[in-house]
Design a protein around this motif. Structure first.
Motif, mmCIF file in Angstrom:
data_model
loop_
_atom_site.group_PDB
_atom_site.id
_atom_site.type_symbol
_atom_site.label_atom_id
_atom_site.label_comp_id
_atom_site.label_asym_id
_atom_site.label_seq_id
_atom_site.Cartn_x
_atom_site.Cartn_y
_atom_site.Cartn_z
ATOM 1 N N GLU A 87 -26.555 -48.113 -64.627
ATOM 2 C CA GLU A 87 -25.286 -48.163 -65.349
ATOM 3 C C GLU A 87 -25.391 -47.316 -66.609
ATOM 4 O OE1 GLU A 87 -22.678 -52.123 -64.802
ATOM 5 O OE2 GLU A 87 -24.395 -52.325 -66.119
ATOM 6 N N PHE A 88 -24.309 -46.614 -66.912
ATOM 7 C CA PHE A 88 -24.230 -45.787 -68.110
ATOM 8 C C PHE A 88 -23.073 -46.244 -68.969
ATOM 9 C CE2 PHE A 88 -26.847 -43.061 -65.580
ATOM 10 C CZ PHE A 88 -27.526 -42.247 -66.460
ATOM 11 N N MET A 89 -23.225 -46.073 -70.275
ATOM 12 C CA MET A 89 -22.133 -46.300 -71.224
ATOM 13 C C MET A 89 -21.709 -44.953 -71.780
ATOM 14 S SD MET A 89 -23.172 -49.636 -73.481
ATOM 15 C CE MET A 89 -21.571 -49.670 -74.271
ATOM 16 N N CYS A 90 -20.413 -44.716 -71.762
ATOM 17 C CA CYS A 90 -19.857 -43.472 -72.292
ATOM 18 C C CYS A 90 -18.874 -43.801 -73.405
ATOM 19 C CB CYS A 90 -19.098 -42.710 -71.200
ATOM 20 S SG CYS A 90 -20.065 -42.301 -69.745
ATOM 21 N N PHE A 91 -19.098 -43.230 -74.559
ATOM 22 C CA PHE A 91 -18.156 -43.309 -75.669
ATOM 23 C C PHE A 91 -17.464 -41.951 -75.710
ATOM 24 C CE2 PHE A 91 -21.150 -46.587 -76.533
ATOM 25 C CZ PHE A 91 -20.470 -47.569 -77.243
ATOM 26 N N ILE A 92 -16.149 -41.958 -75.506
ATOM 27 C CA ILE A 92 -15.406 -40.714 -75.310
ATOM 28 C C ILE A 92 -14.206 -40.664 -76.248
ATOM 29 C CG2 ILE A 92 -14.049 -39.427 -73.601
ATOM 30 C CD1 ILE A 92 -15.735 -40.777 -71.447
ATOM 31 N N GLU A 93 -13.899 -39.454 -76.720
ATOM 32 C CA GLU A 93 -12.699 -39.225 -77.538
ATOM 33 C C GLU A 93 -11.879 -38.105 -76.916
ATOM 34 O OE1 GLU A 93 -13.527 -40.250 -82.202
ATOM 35 O OE2 GLU A 93 -13.869 -38.211 -81.535
ATOM 36 N N ASN A 94 -10.567 -38.205 -77.076
ATOM 37 C CA ASN A 94 -9.670 -37.117 -76.714
ATOM 38 C C ASN A 94 -9.403 -36.346 -78.004
ATOM 39 O OD1 ASN A 94 -7.611 -35.401 -76.038
ATOM 40 N ND2 ASN A 94 -6.338 -36.959 -75.069
ATOM 41 N N ARG A 95 -9.938 -35.138 -78.069
ATOM 42 C CA ARG A 95 -9.758 -34.294 -79.261
ATOM 43 C C ARG A 95 -8.862 -33.113 -78.907
ATOM 44 N NH1 ARG A 95 -15.908 -34.084 -81.740
ATOM 45 N NH2 ARG A 95 -16.001 -36.283 -82.321
ATOM 46 N N ASN A 96 -7.606 -33.218 -79.289
ATOM 47 C CA ASN A 96 -6.628 -32.163 -79.015
ATOM 48 C C ASN A 96 -6.555 -31.824 -77.535
ATOM 49 O OD1 ASN A 96 -5.960 -31.876 -81.770
ATOM 50 N ND2 ASN A 96 -7.794 -30.646 -82.072
ATOM 51 N N GLY A 97 -6.556 -32.850 -76.691
ATOM 52 C CA GLY A 97 -6.427 -32.655 -75.249
ATOM 53 C C GLY A 97 -7.734 -32.388 -74.530
ATOM 54 N N ILE A 98 -8.854 -32.395 -75.243
ATOM 55 C CA ILE A 98 -10.159 -32.161 -74.619
ATOM 56 C C ILE A 98 -10.949 -33.465 -74.657
ATOM 57 C CG2 ILE A 98 -12.339 -30.886 -74.767
ATOM 58 C CD1 ILE A 98 -10.690 -28.635 -76.130
ATOM 59 N N ILE A 99 -11.336 -33.959 -73.472
ATOM 60 C CA ILE A 99 -12.123 -35.181 -73.385
ATOM 61 C C ILE A 99 -13.543 -34.833 -73.830
ATOM 62 C CG2 ILE A 99 -12.937 -37.026 -71.873
ATOM 63 C CD1 ILE A 99 -9.888 -36.941 -72.312
ATOM 64 N N THR A 100 -13.985 -35.465 -74.914
ATOM 65 C CA THR A 100 -15.243 -35.109 -75.572
ATOM 66 C C THR A 100 -16.208 -36.291 -75.568
ATOM 67 O OG1 THR A 100 -13.952 -33.668 -77.023
ATOM 68 C CG2 THR A 100 -16.201 -34.180 -77.722
ATOM 69 N N PRO A 101 -17.446 -36.073 -75.089
ATOM 70 C CA PRO A 101 -18.425 -37.173 -75.135
ATOM 71 C C PRO A 101 -18.973 -37.344 -76.545
ATOM 72 C CG PRO A 101 -19.466 -35.211 -74.253
ATOM 73 C CD PRO A 101 -17.999 -34.870 -74.481
ATOM 74 N N ILE A 102 -19.025 -38.565 -77.018
ATOM 75 C CA ILE A 102 -19.603 -38.862 -78.324
ATOM 76 C C ILE A 102 -21.012 -39.420 -78.113
ATOM 77 C CG2 ILE A 102 -19.340 -40.181 -80.463
ATOM 78 C CD1 ILE A 102 -17.164 -37.986 -79.890
ATOM 79 N N LEU A 103 -21.152 -40.331 -77.141
ATOM 80 C CA LEU A 103 -22.449 -40.904 -76.795
ATOM 81 C C LEU A 103 -22.411 -41.286 -75.326
ATOM 82 C CD1 LEU A 103 -25.245 -42.034 -77.742
ATOM 83 C CD2 LEU A 103 -24.067 -44.208 -78.166
ATOM 84 N N VAL A 104 -23.367 -40.785 -74.543
ATOM 85 C CA VAL A 104 -23.488 -41.128 -73.121
ATOM 86 C C VAL A 104 -24.942 -41.504 -72.888
ATOM 87 C CG1 VAL A 104 -23.192 -40.347 -70.743
ATOM 88 C CG2 VAL A 104 -21.658 -39.490 -72.519
ATOM 89 N N VAL A 105 -25.178 -42.792 -72.585
ATOM 90 C CA VAL A 105 -26.550 -43.276 -72.430
ATOM 91 C C VAL A 105 -26.628 -44.300 -71.306
ATOM 92 C CG1 VAL A 105 -27.225 -42.933 -74.843
ATOM 93 C CG2 VAL A 105 -26.185 -45.080 -74.162
ATOM 94 N N PRO A 106 -27.816 -44.408 -70.680
ATOM 95 C CA PRO A 106 -28.008 -45.521 -69.741
ATOM 96 C C PRO A 106 -27.819 -46.837 -70.487
ATOM 97 C CG PRO A 106 -29.759 -43.911 -69.491
ATOM 98 C CD PRO A 106 -28.979 -43.529 -70.721
#
Length: 124
Positions: A87-106
């Protein structure tokens, strides 16, 4: 005179739609968060081509404005050639229409960093 009035009205309506759009265009959707998380997880795998994700409905997705926290499972081949489910946890933001990873970790790794980000984002 009427054609000008109609044209002016249409222009005013179009301007209102454009003016309103930025208020909600930044919000992230469940689908874009889940799909983005899959792509970001693949980049971390030893063998990205072996990745097998479950159905998107199986993912846990927490949304708040332009931010999302996604938990997804993936079965993939590790460096020793064995298939592993993780299992992975993804912290994601939409920055001006671009899905951006902030933190992606197991899940279970970088727990302090993930907890701090979760609290900072004030997720539900």
């Amino acid at each position: 005179m009427k054609p000008r009035l109609i044209a002016a009205t249409l222009f005013a309506l179009a301007f209102q739609v454009v003016a309103i759009t930025p208020c909600w265009a930044e919000d992230i959707t469940r689908q874009s968060a889940s799909g983005g998380c899959m792509l970001f997880i693949k980049q971390l795998l030893h063998d990205p081509g072996s990745a097998e994700f479950g159905h998107s409905q199986e993912a846990t997705v927490l949304l708040k404005g332009n931010r999302a926290v996604v938990i997804r499972s993936v079965r993939a081949t590790n460096g020793f050639g064995a298939k592993r489910l993780e299992e992975f946890m993804c912290f994601i933001e939409n920055r001006n229409g671009i899905i951006t990873p902030i933190l992606v970790v197991p899940k279970g790794e970088k727990v302090a960093q993930a907890n701090a980000l979760y609290k900072k984002w004030n997720m539900p």
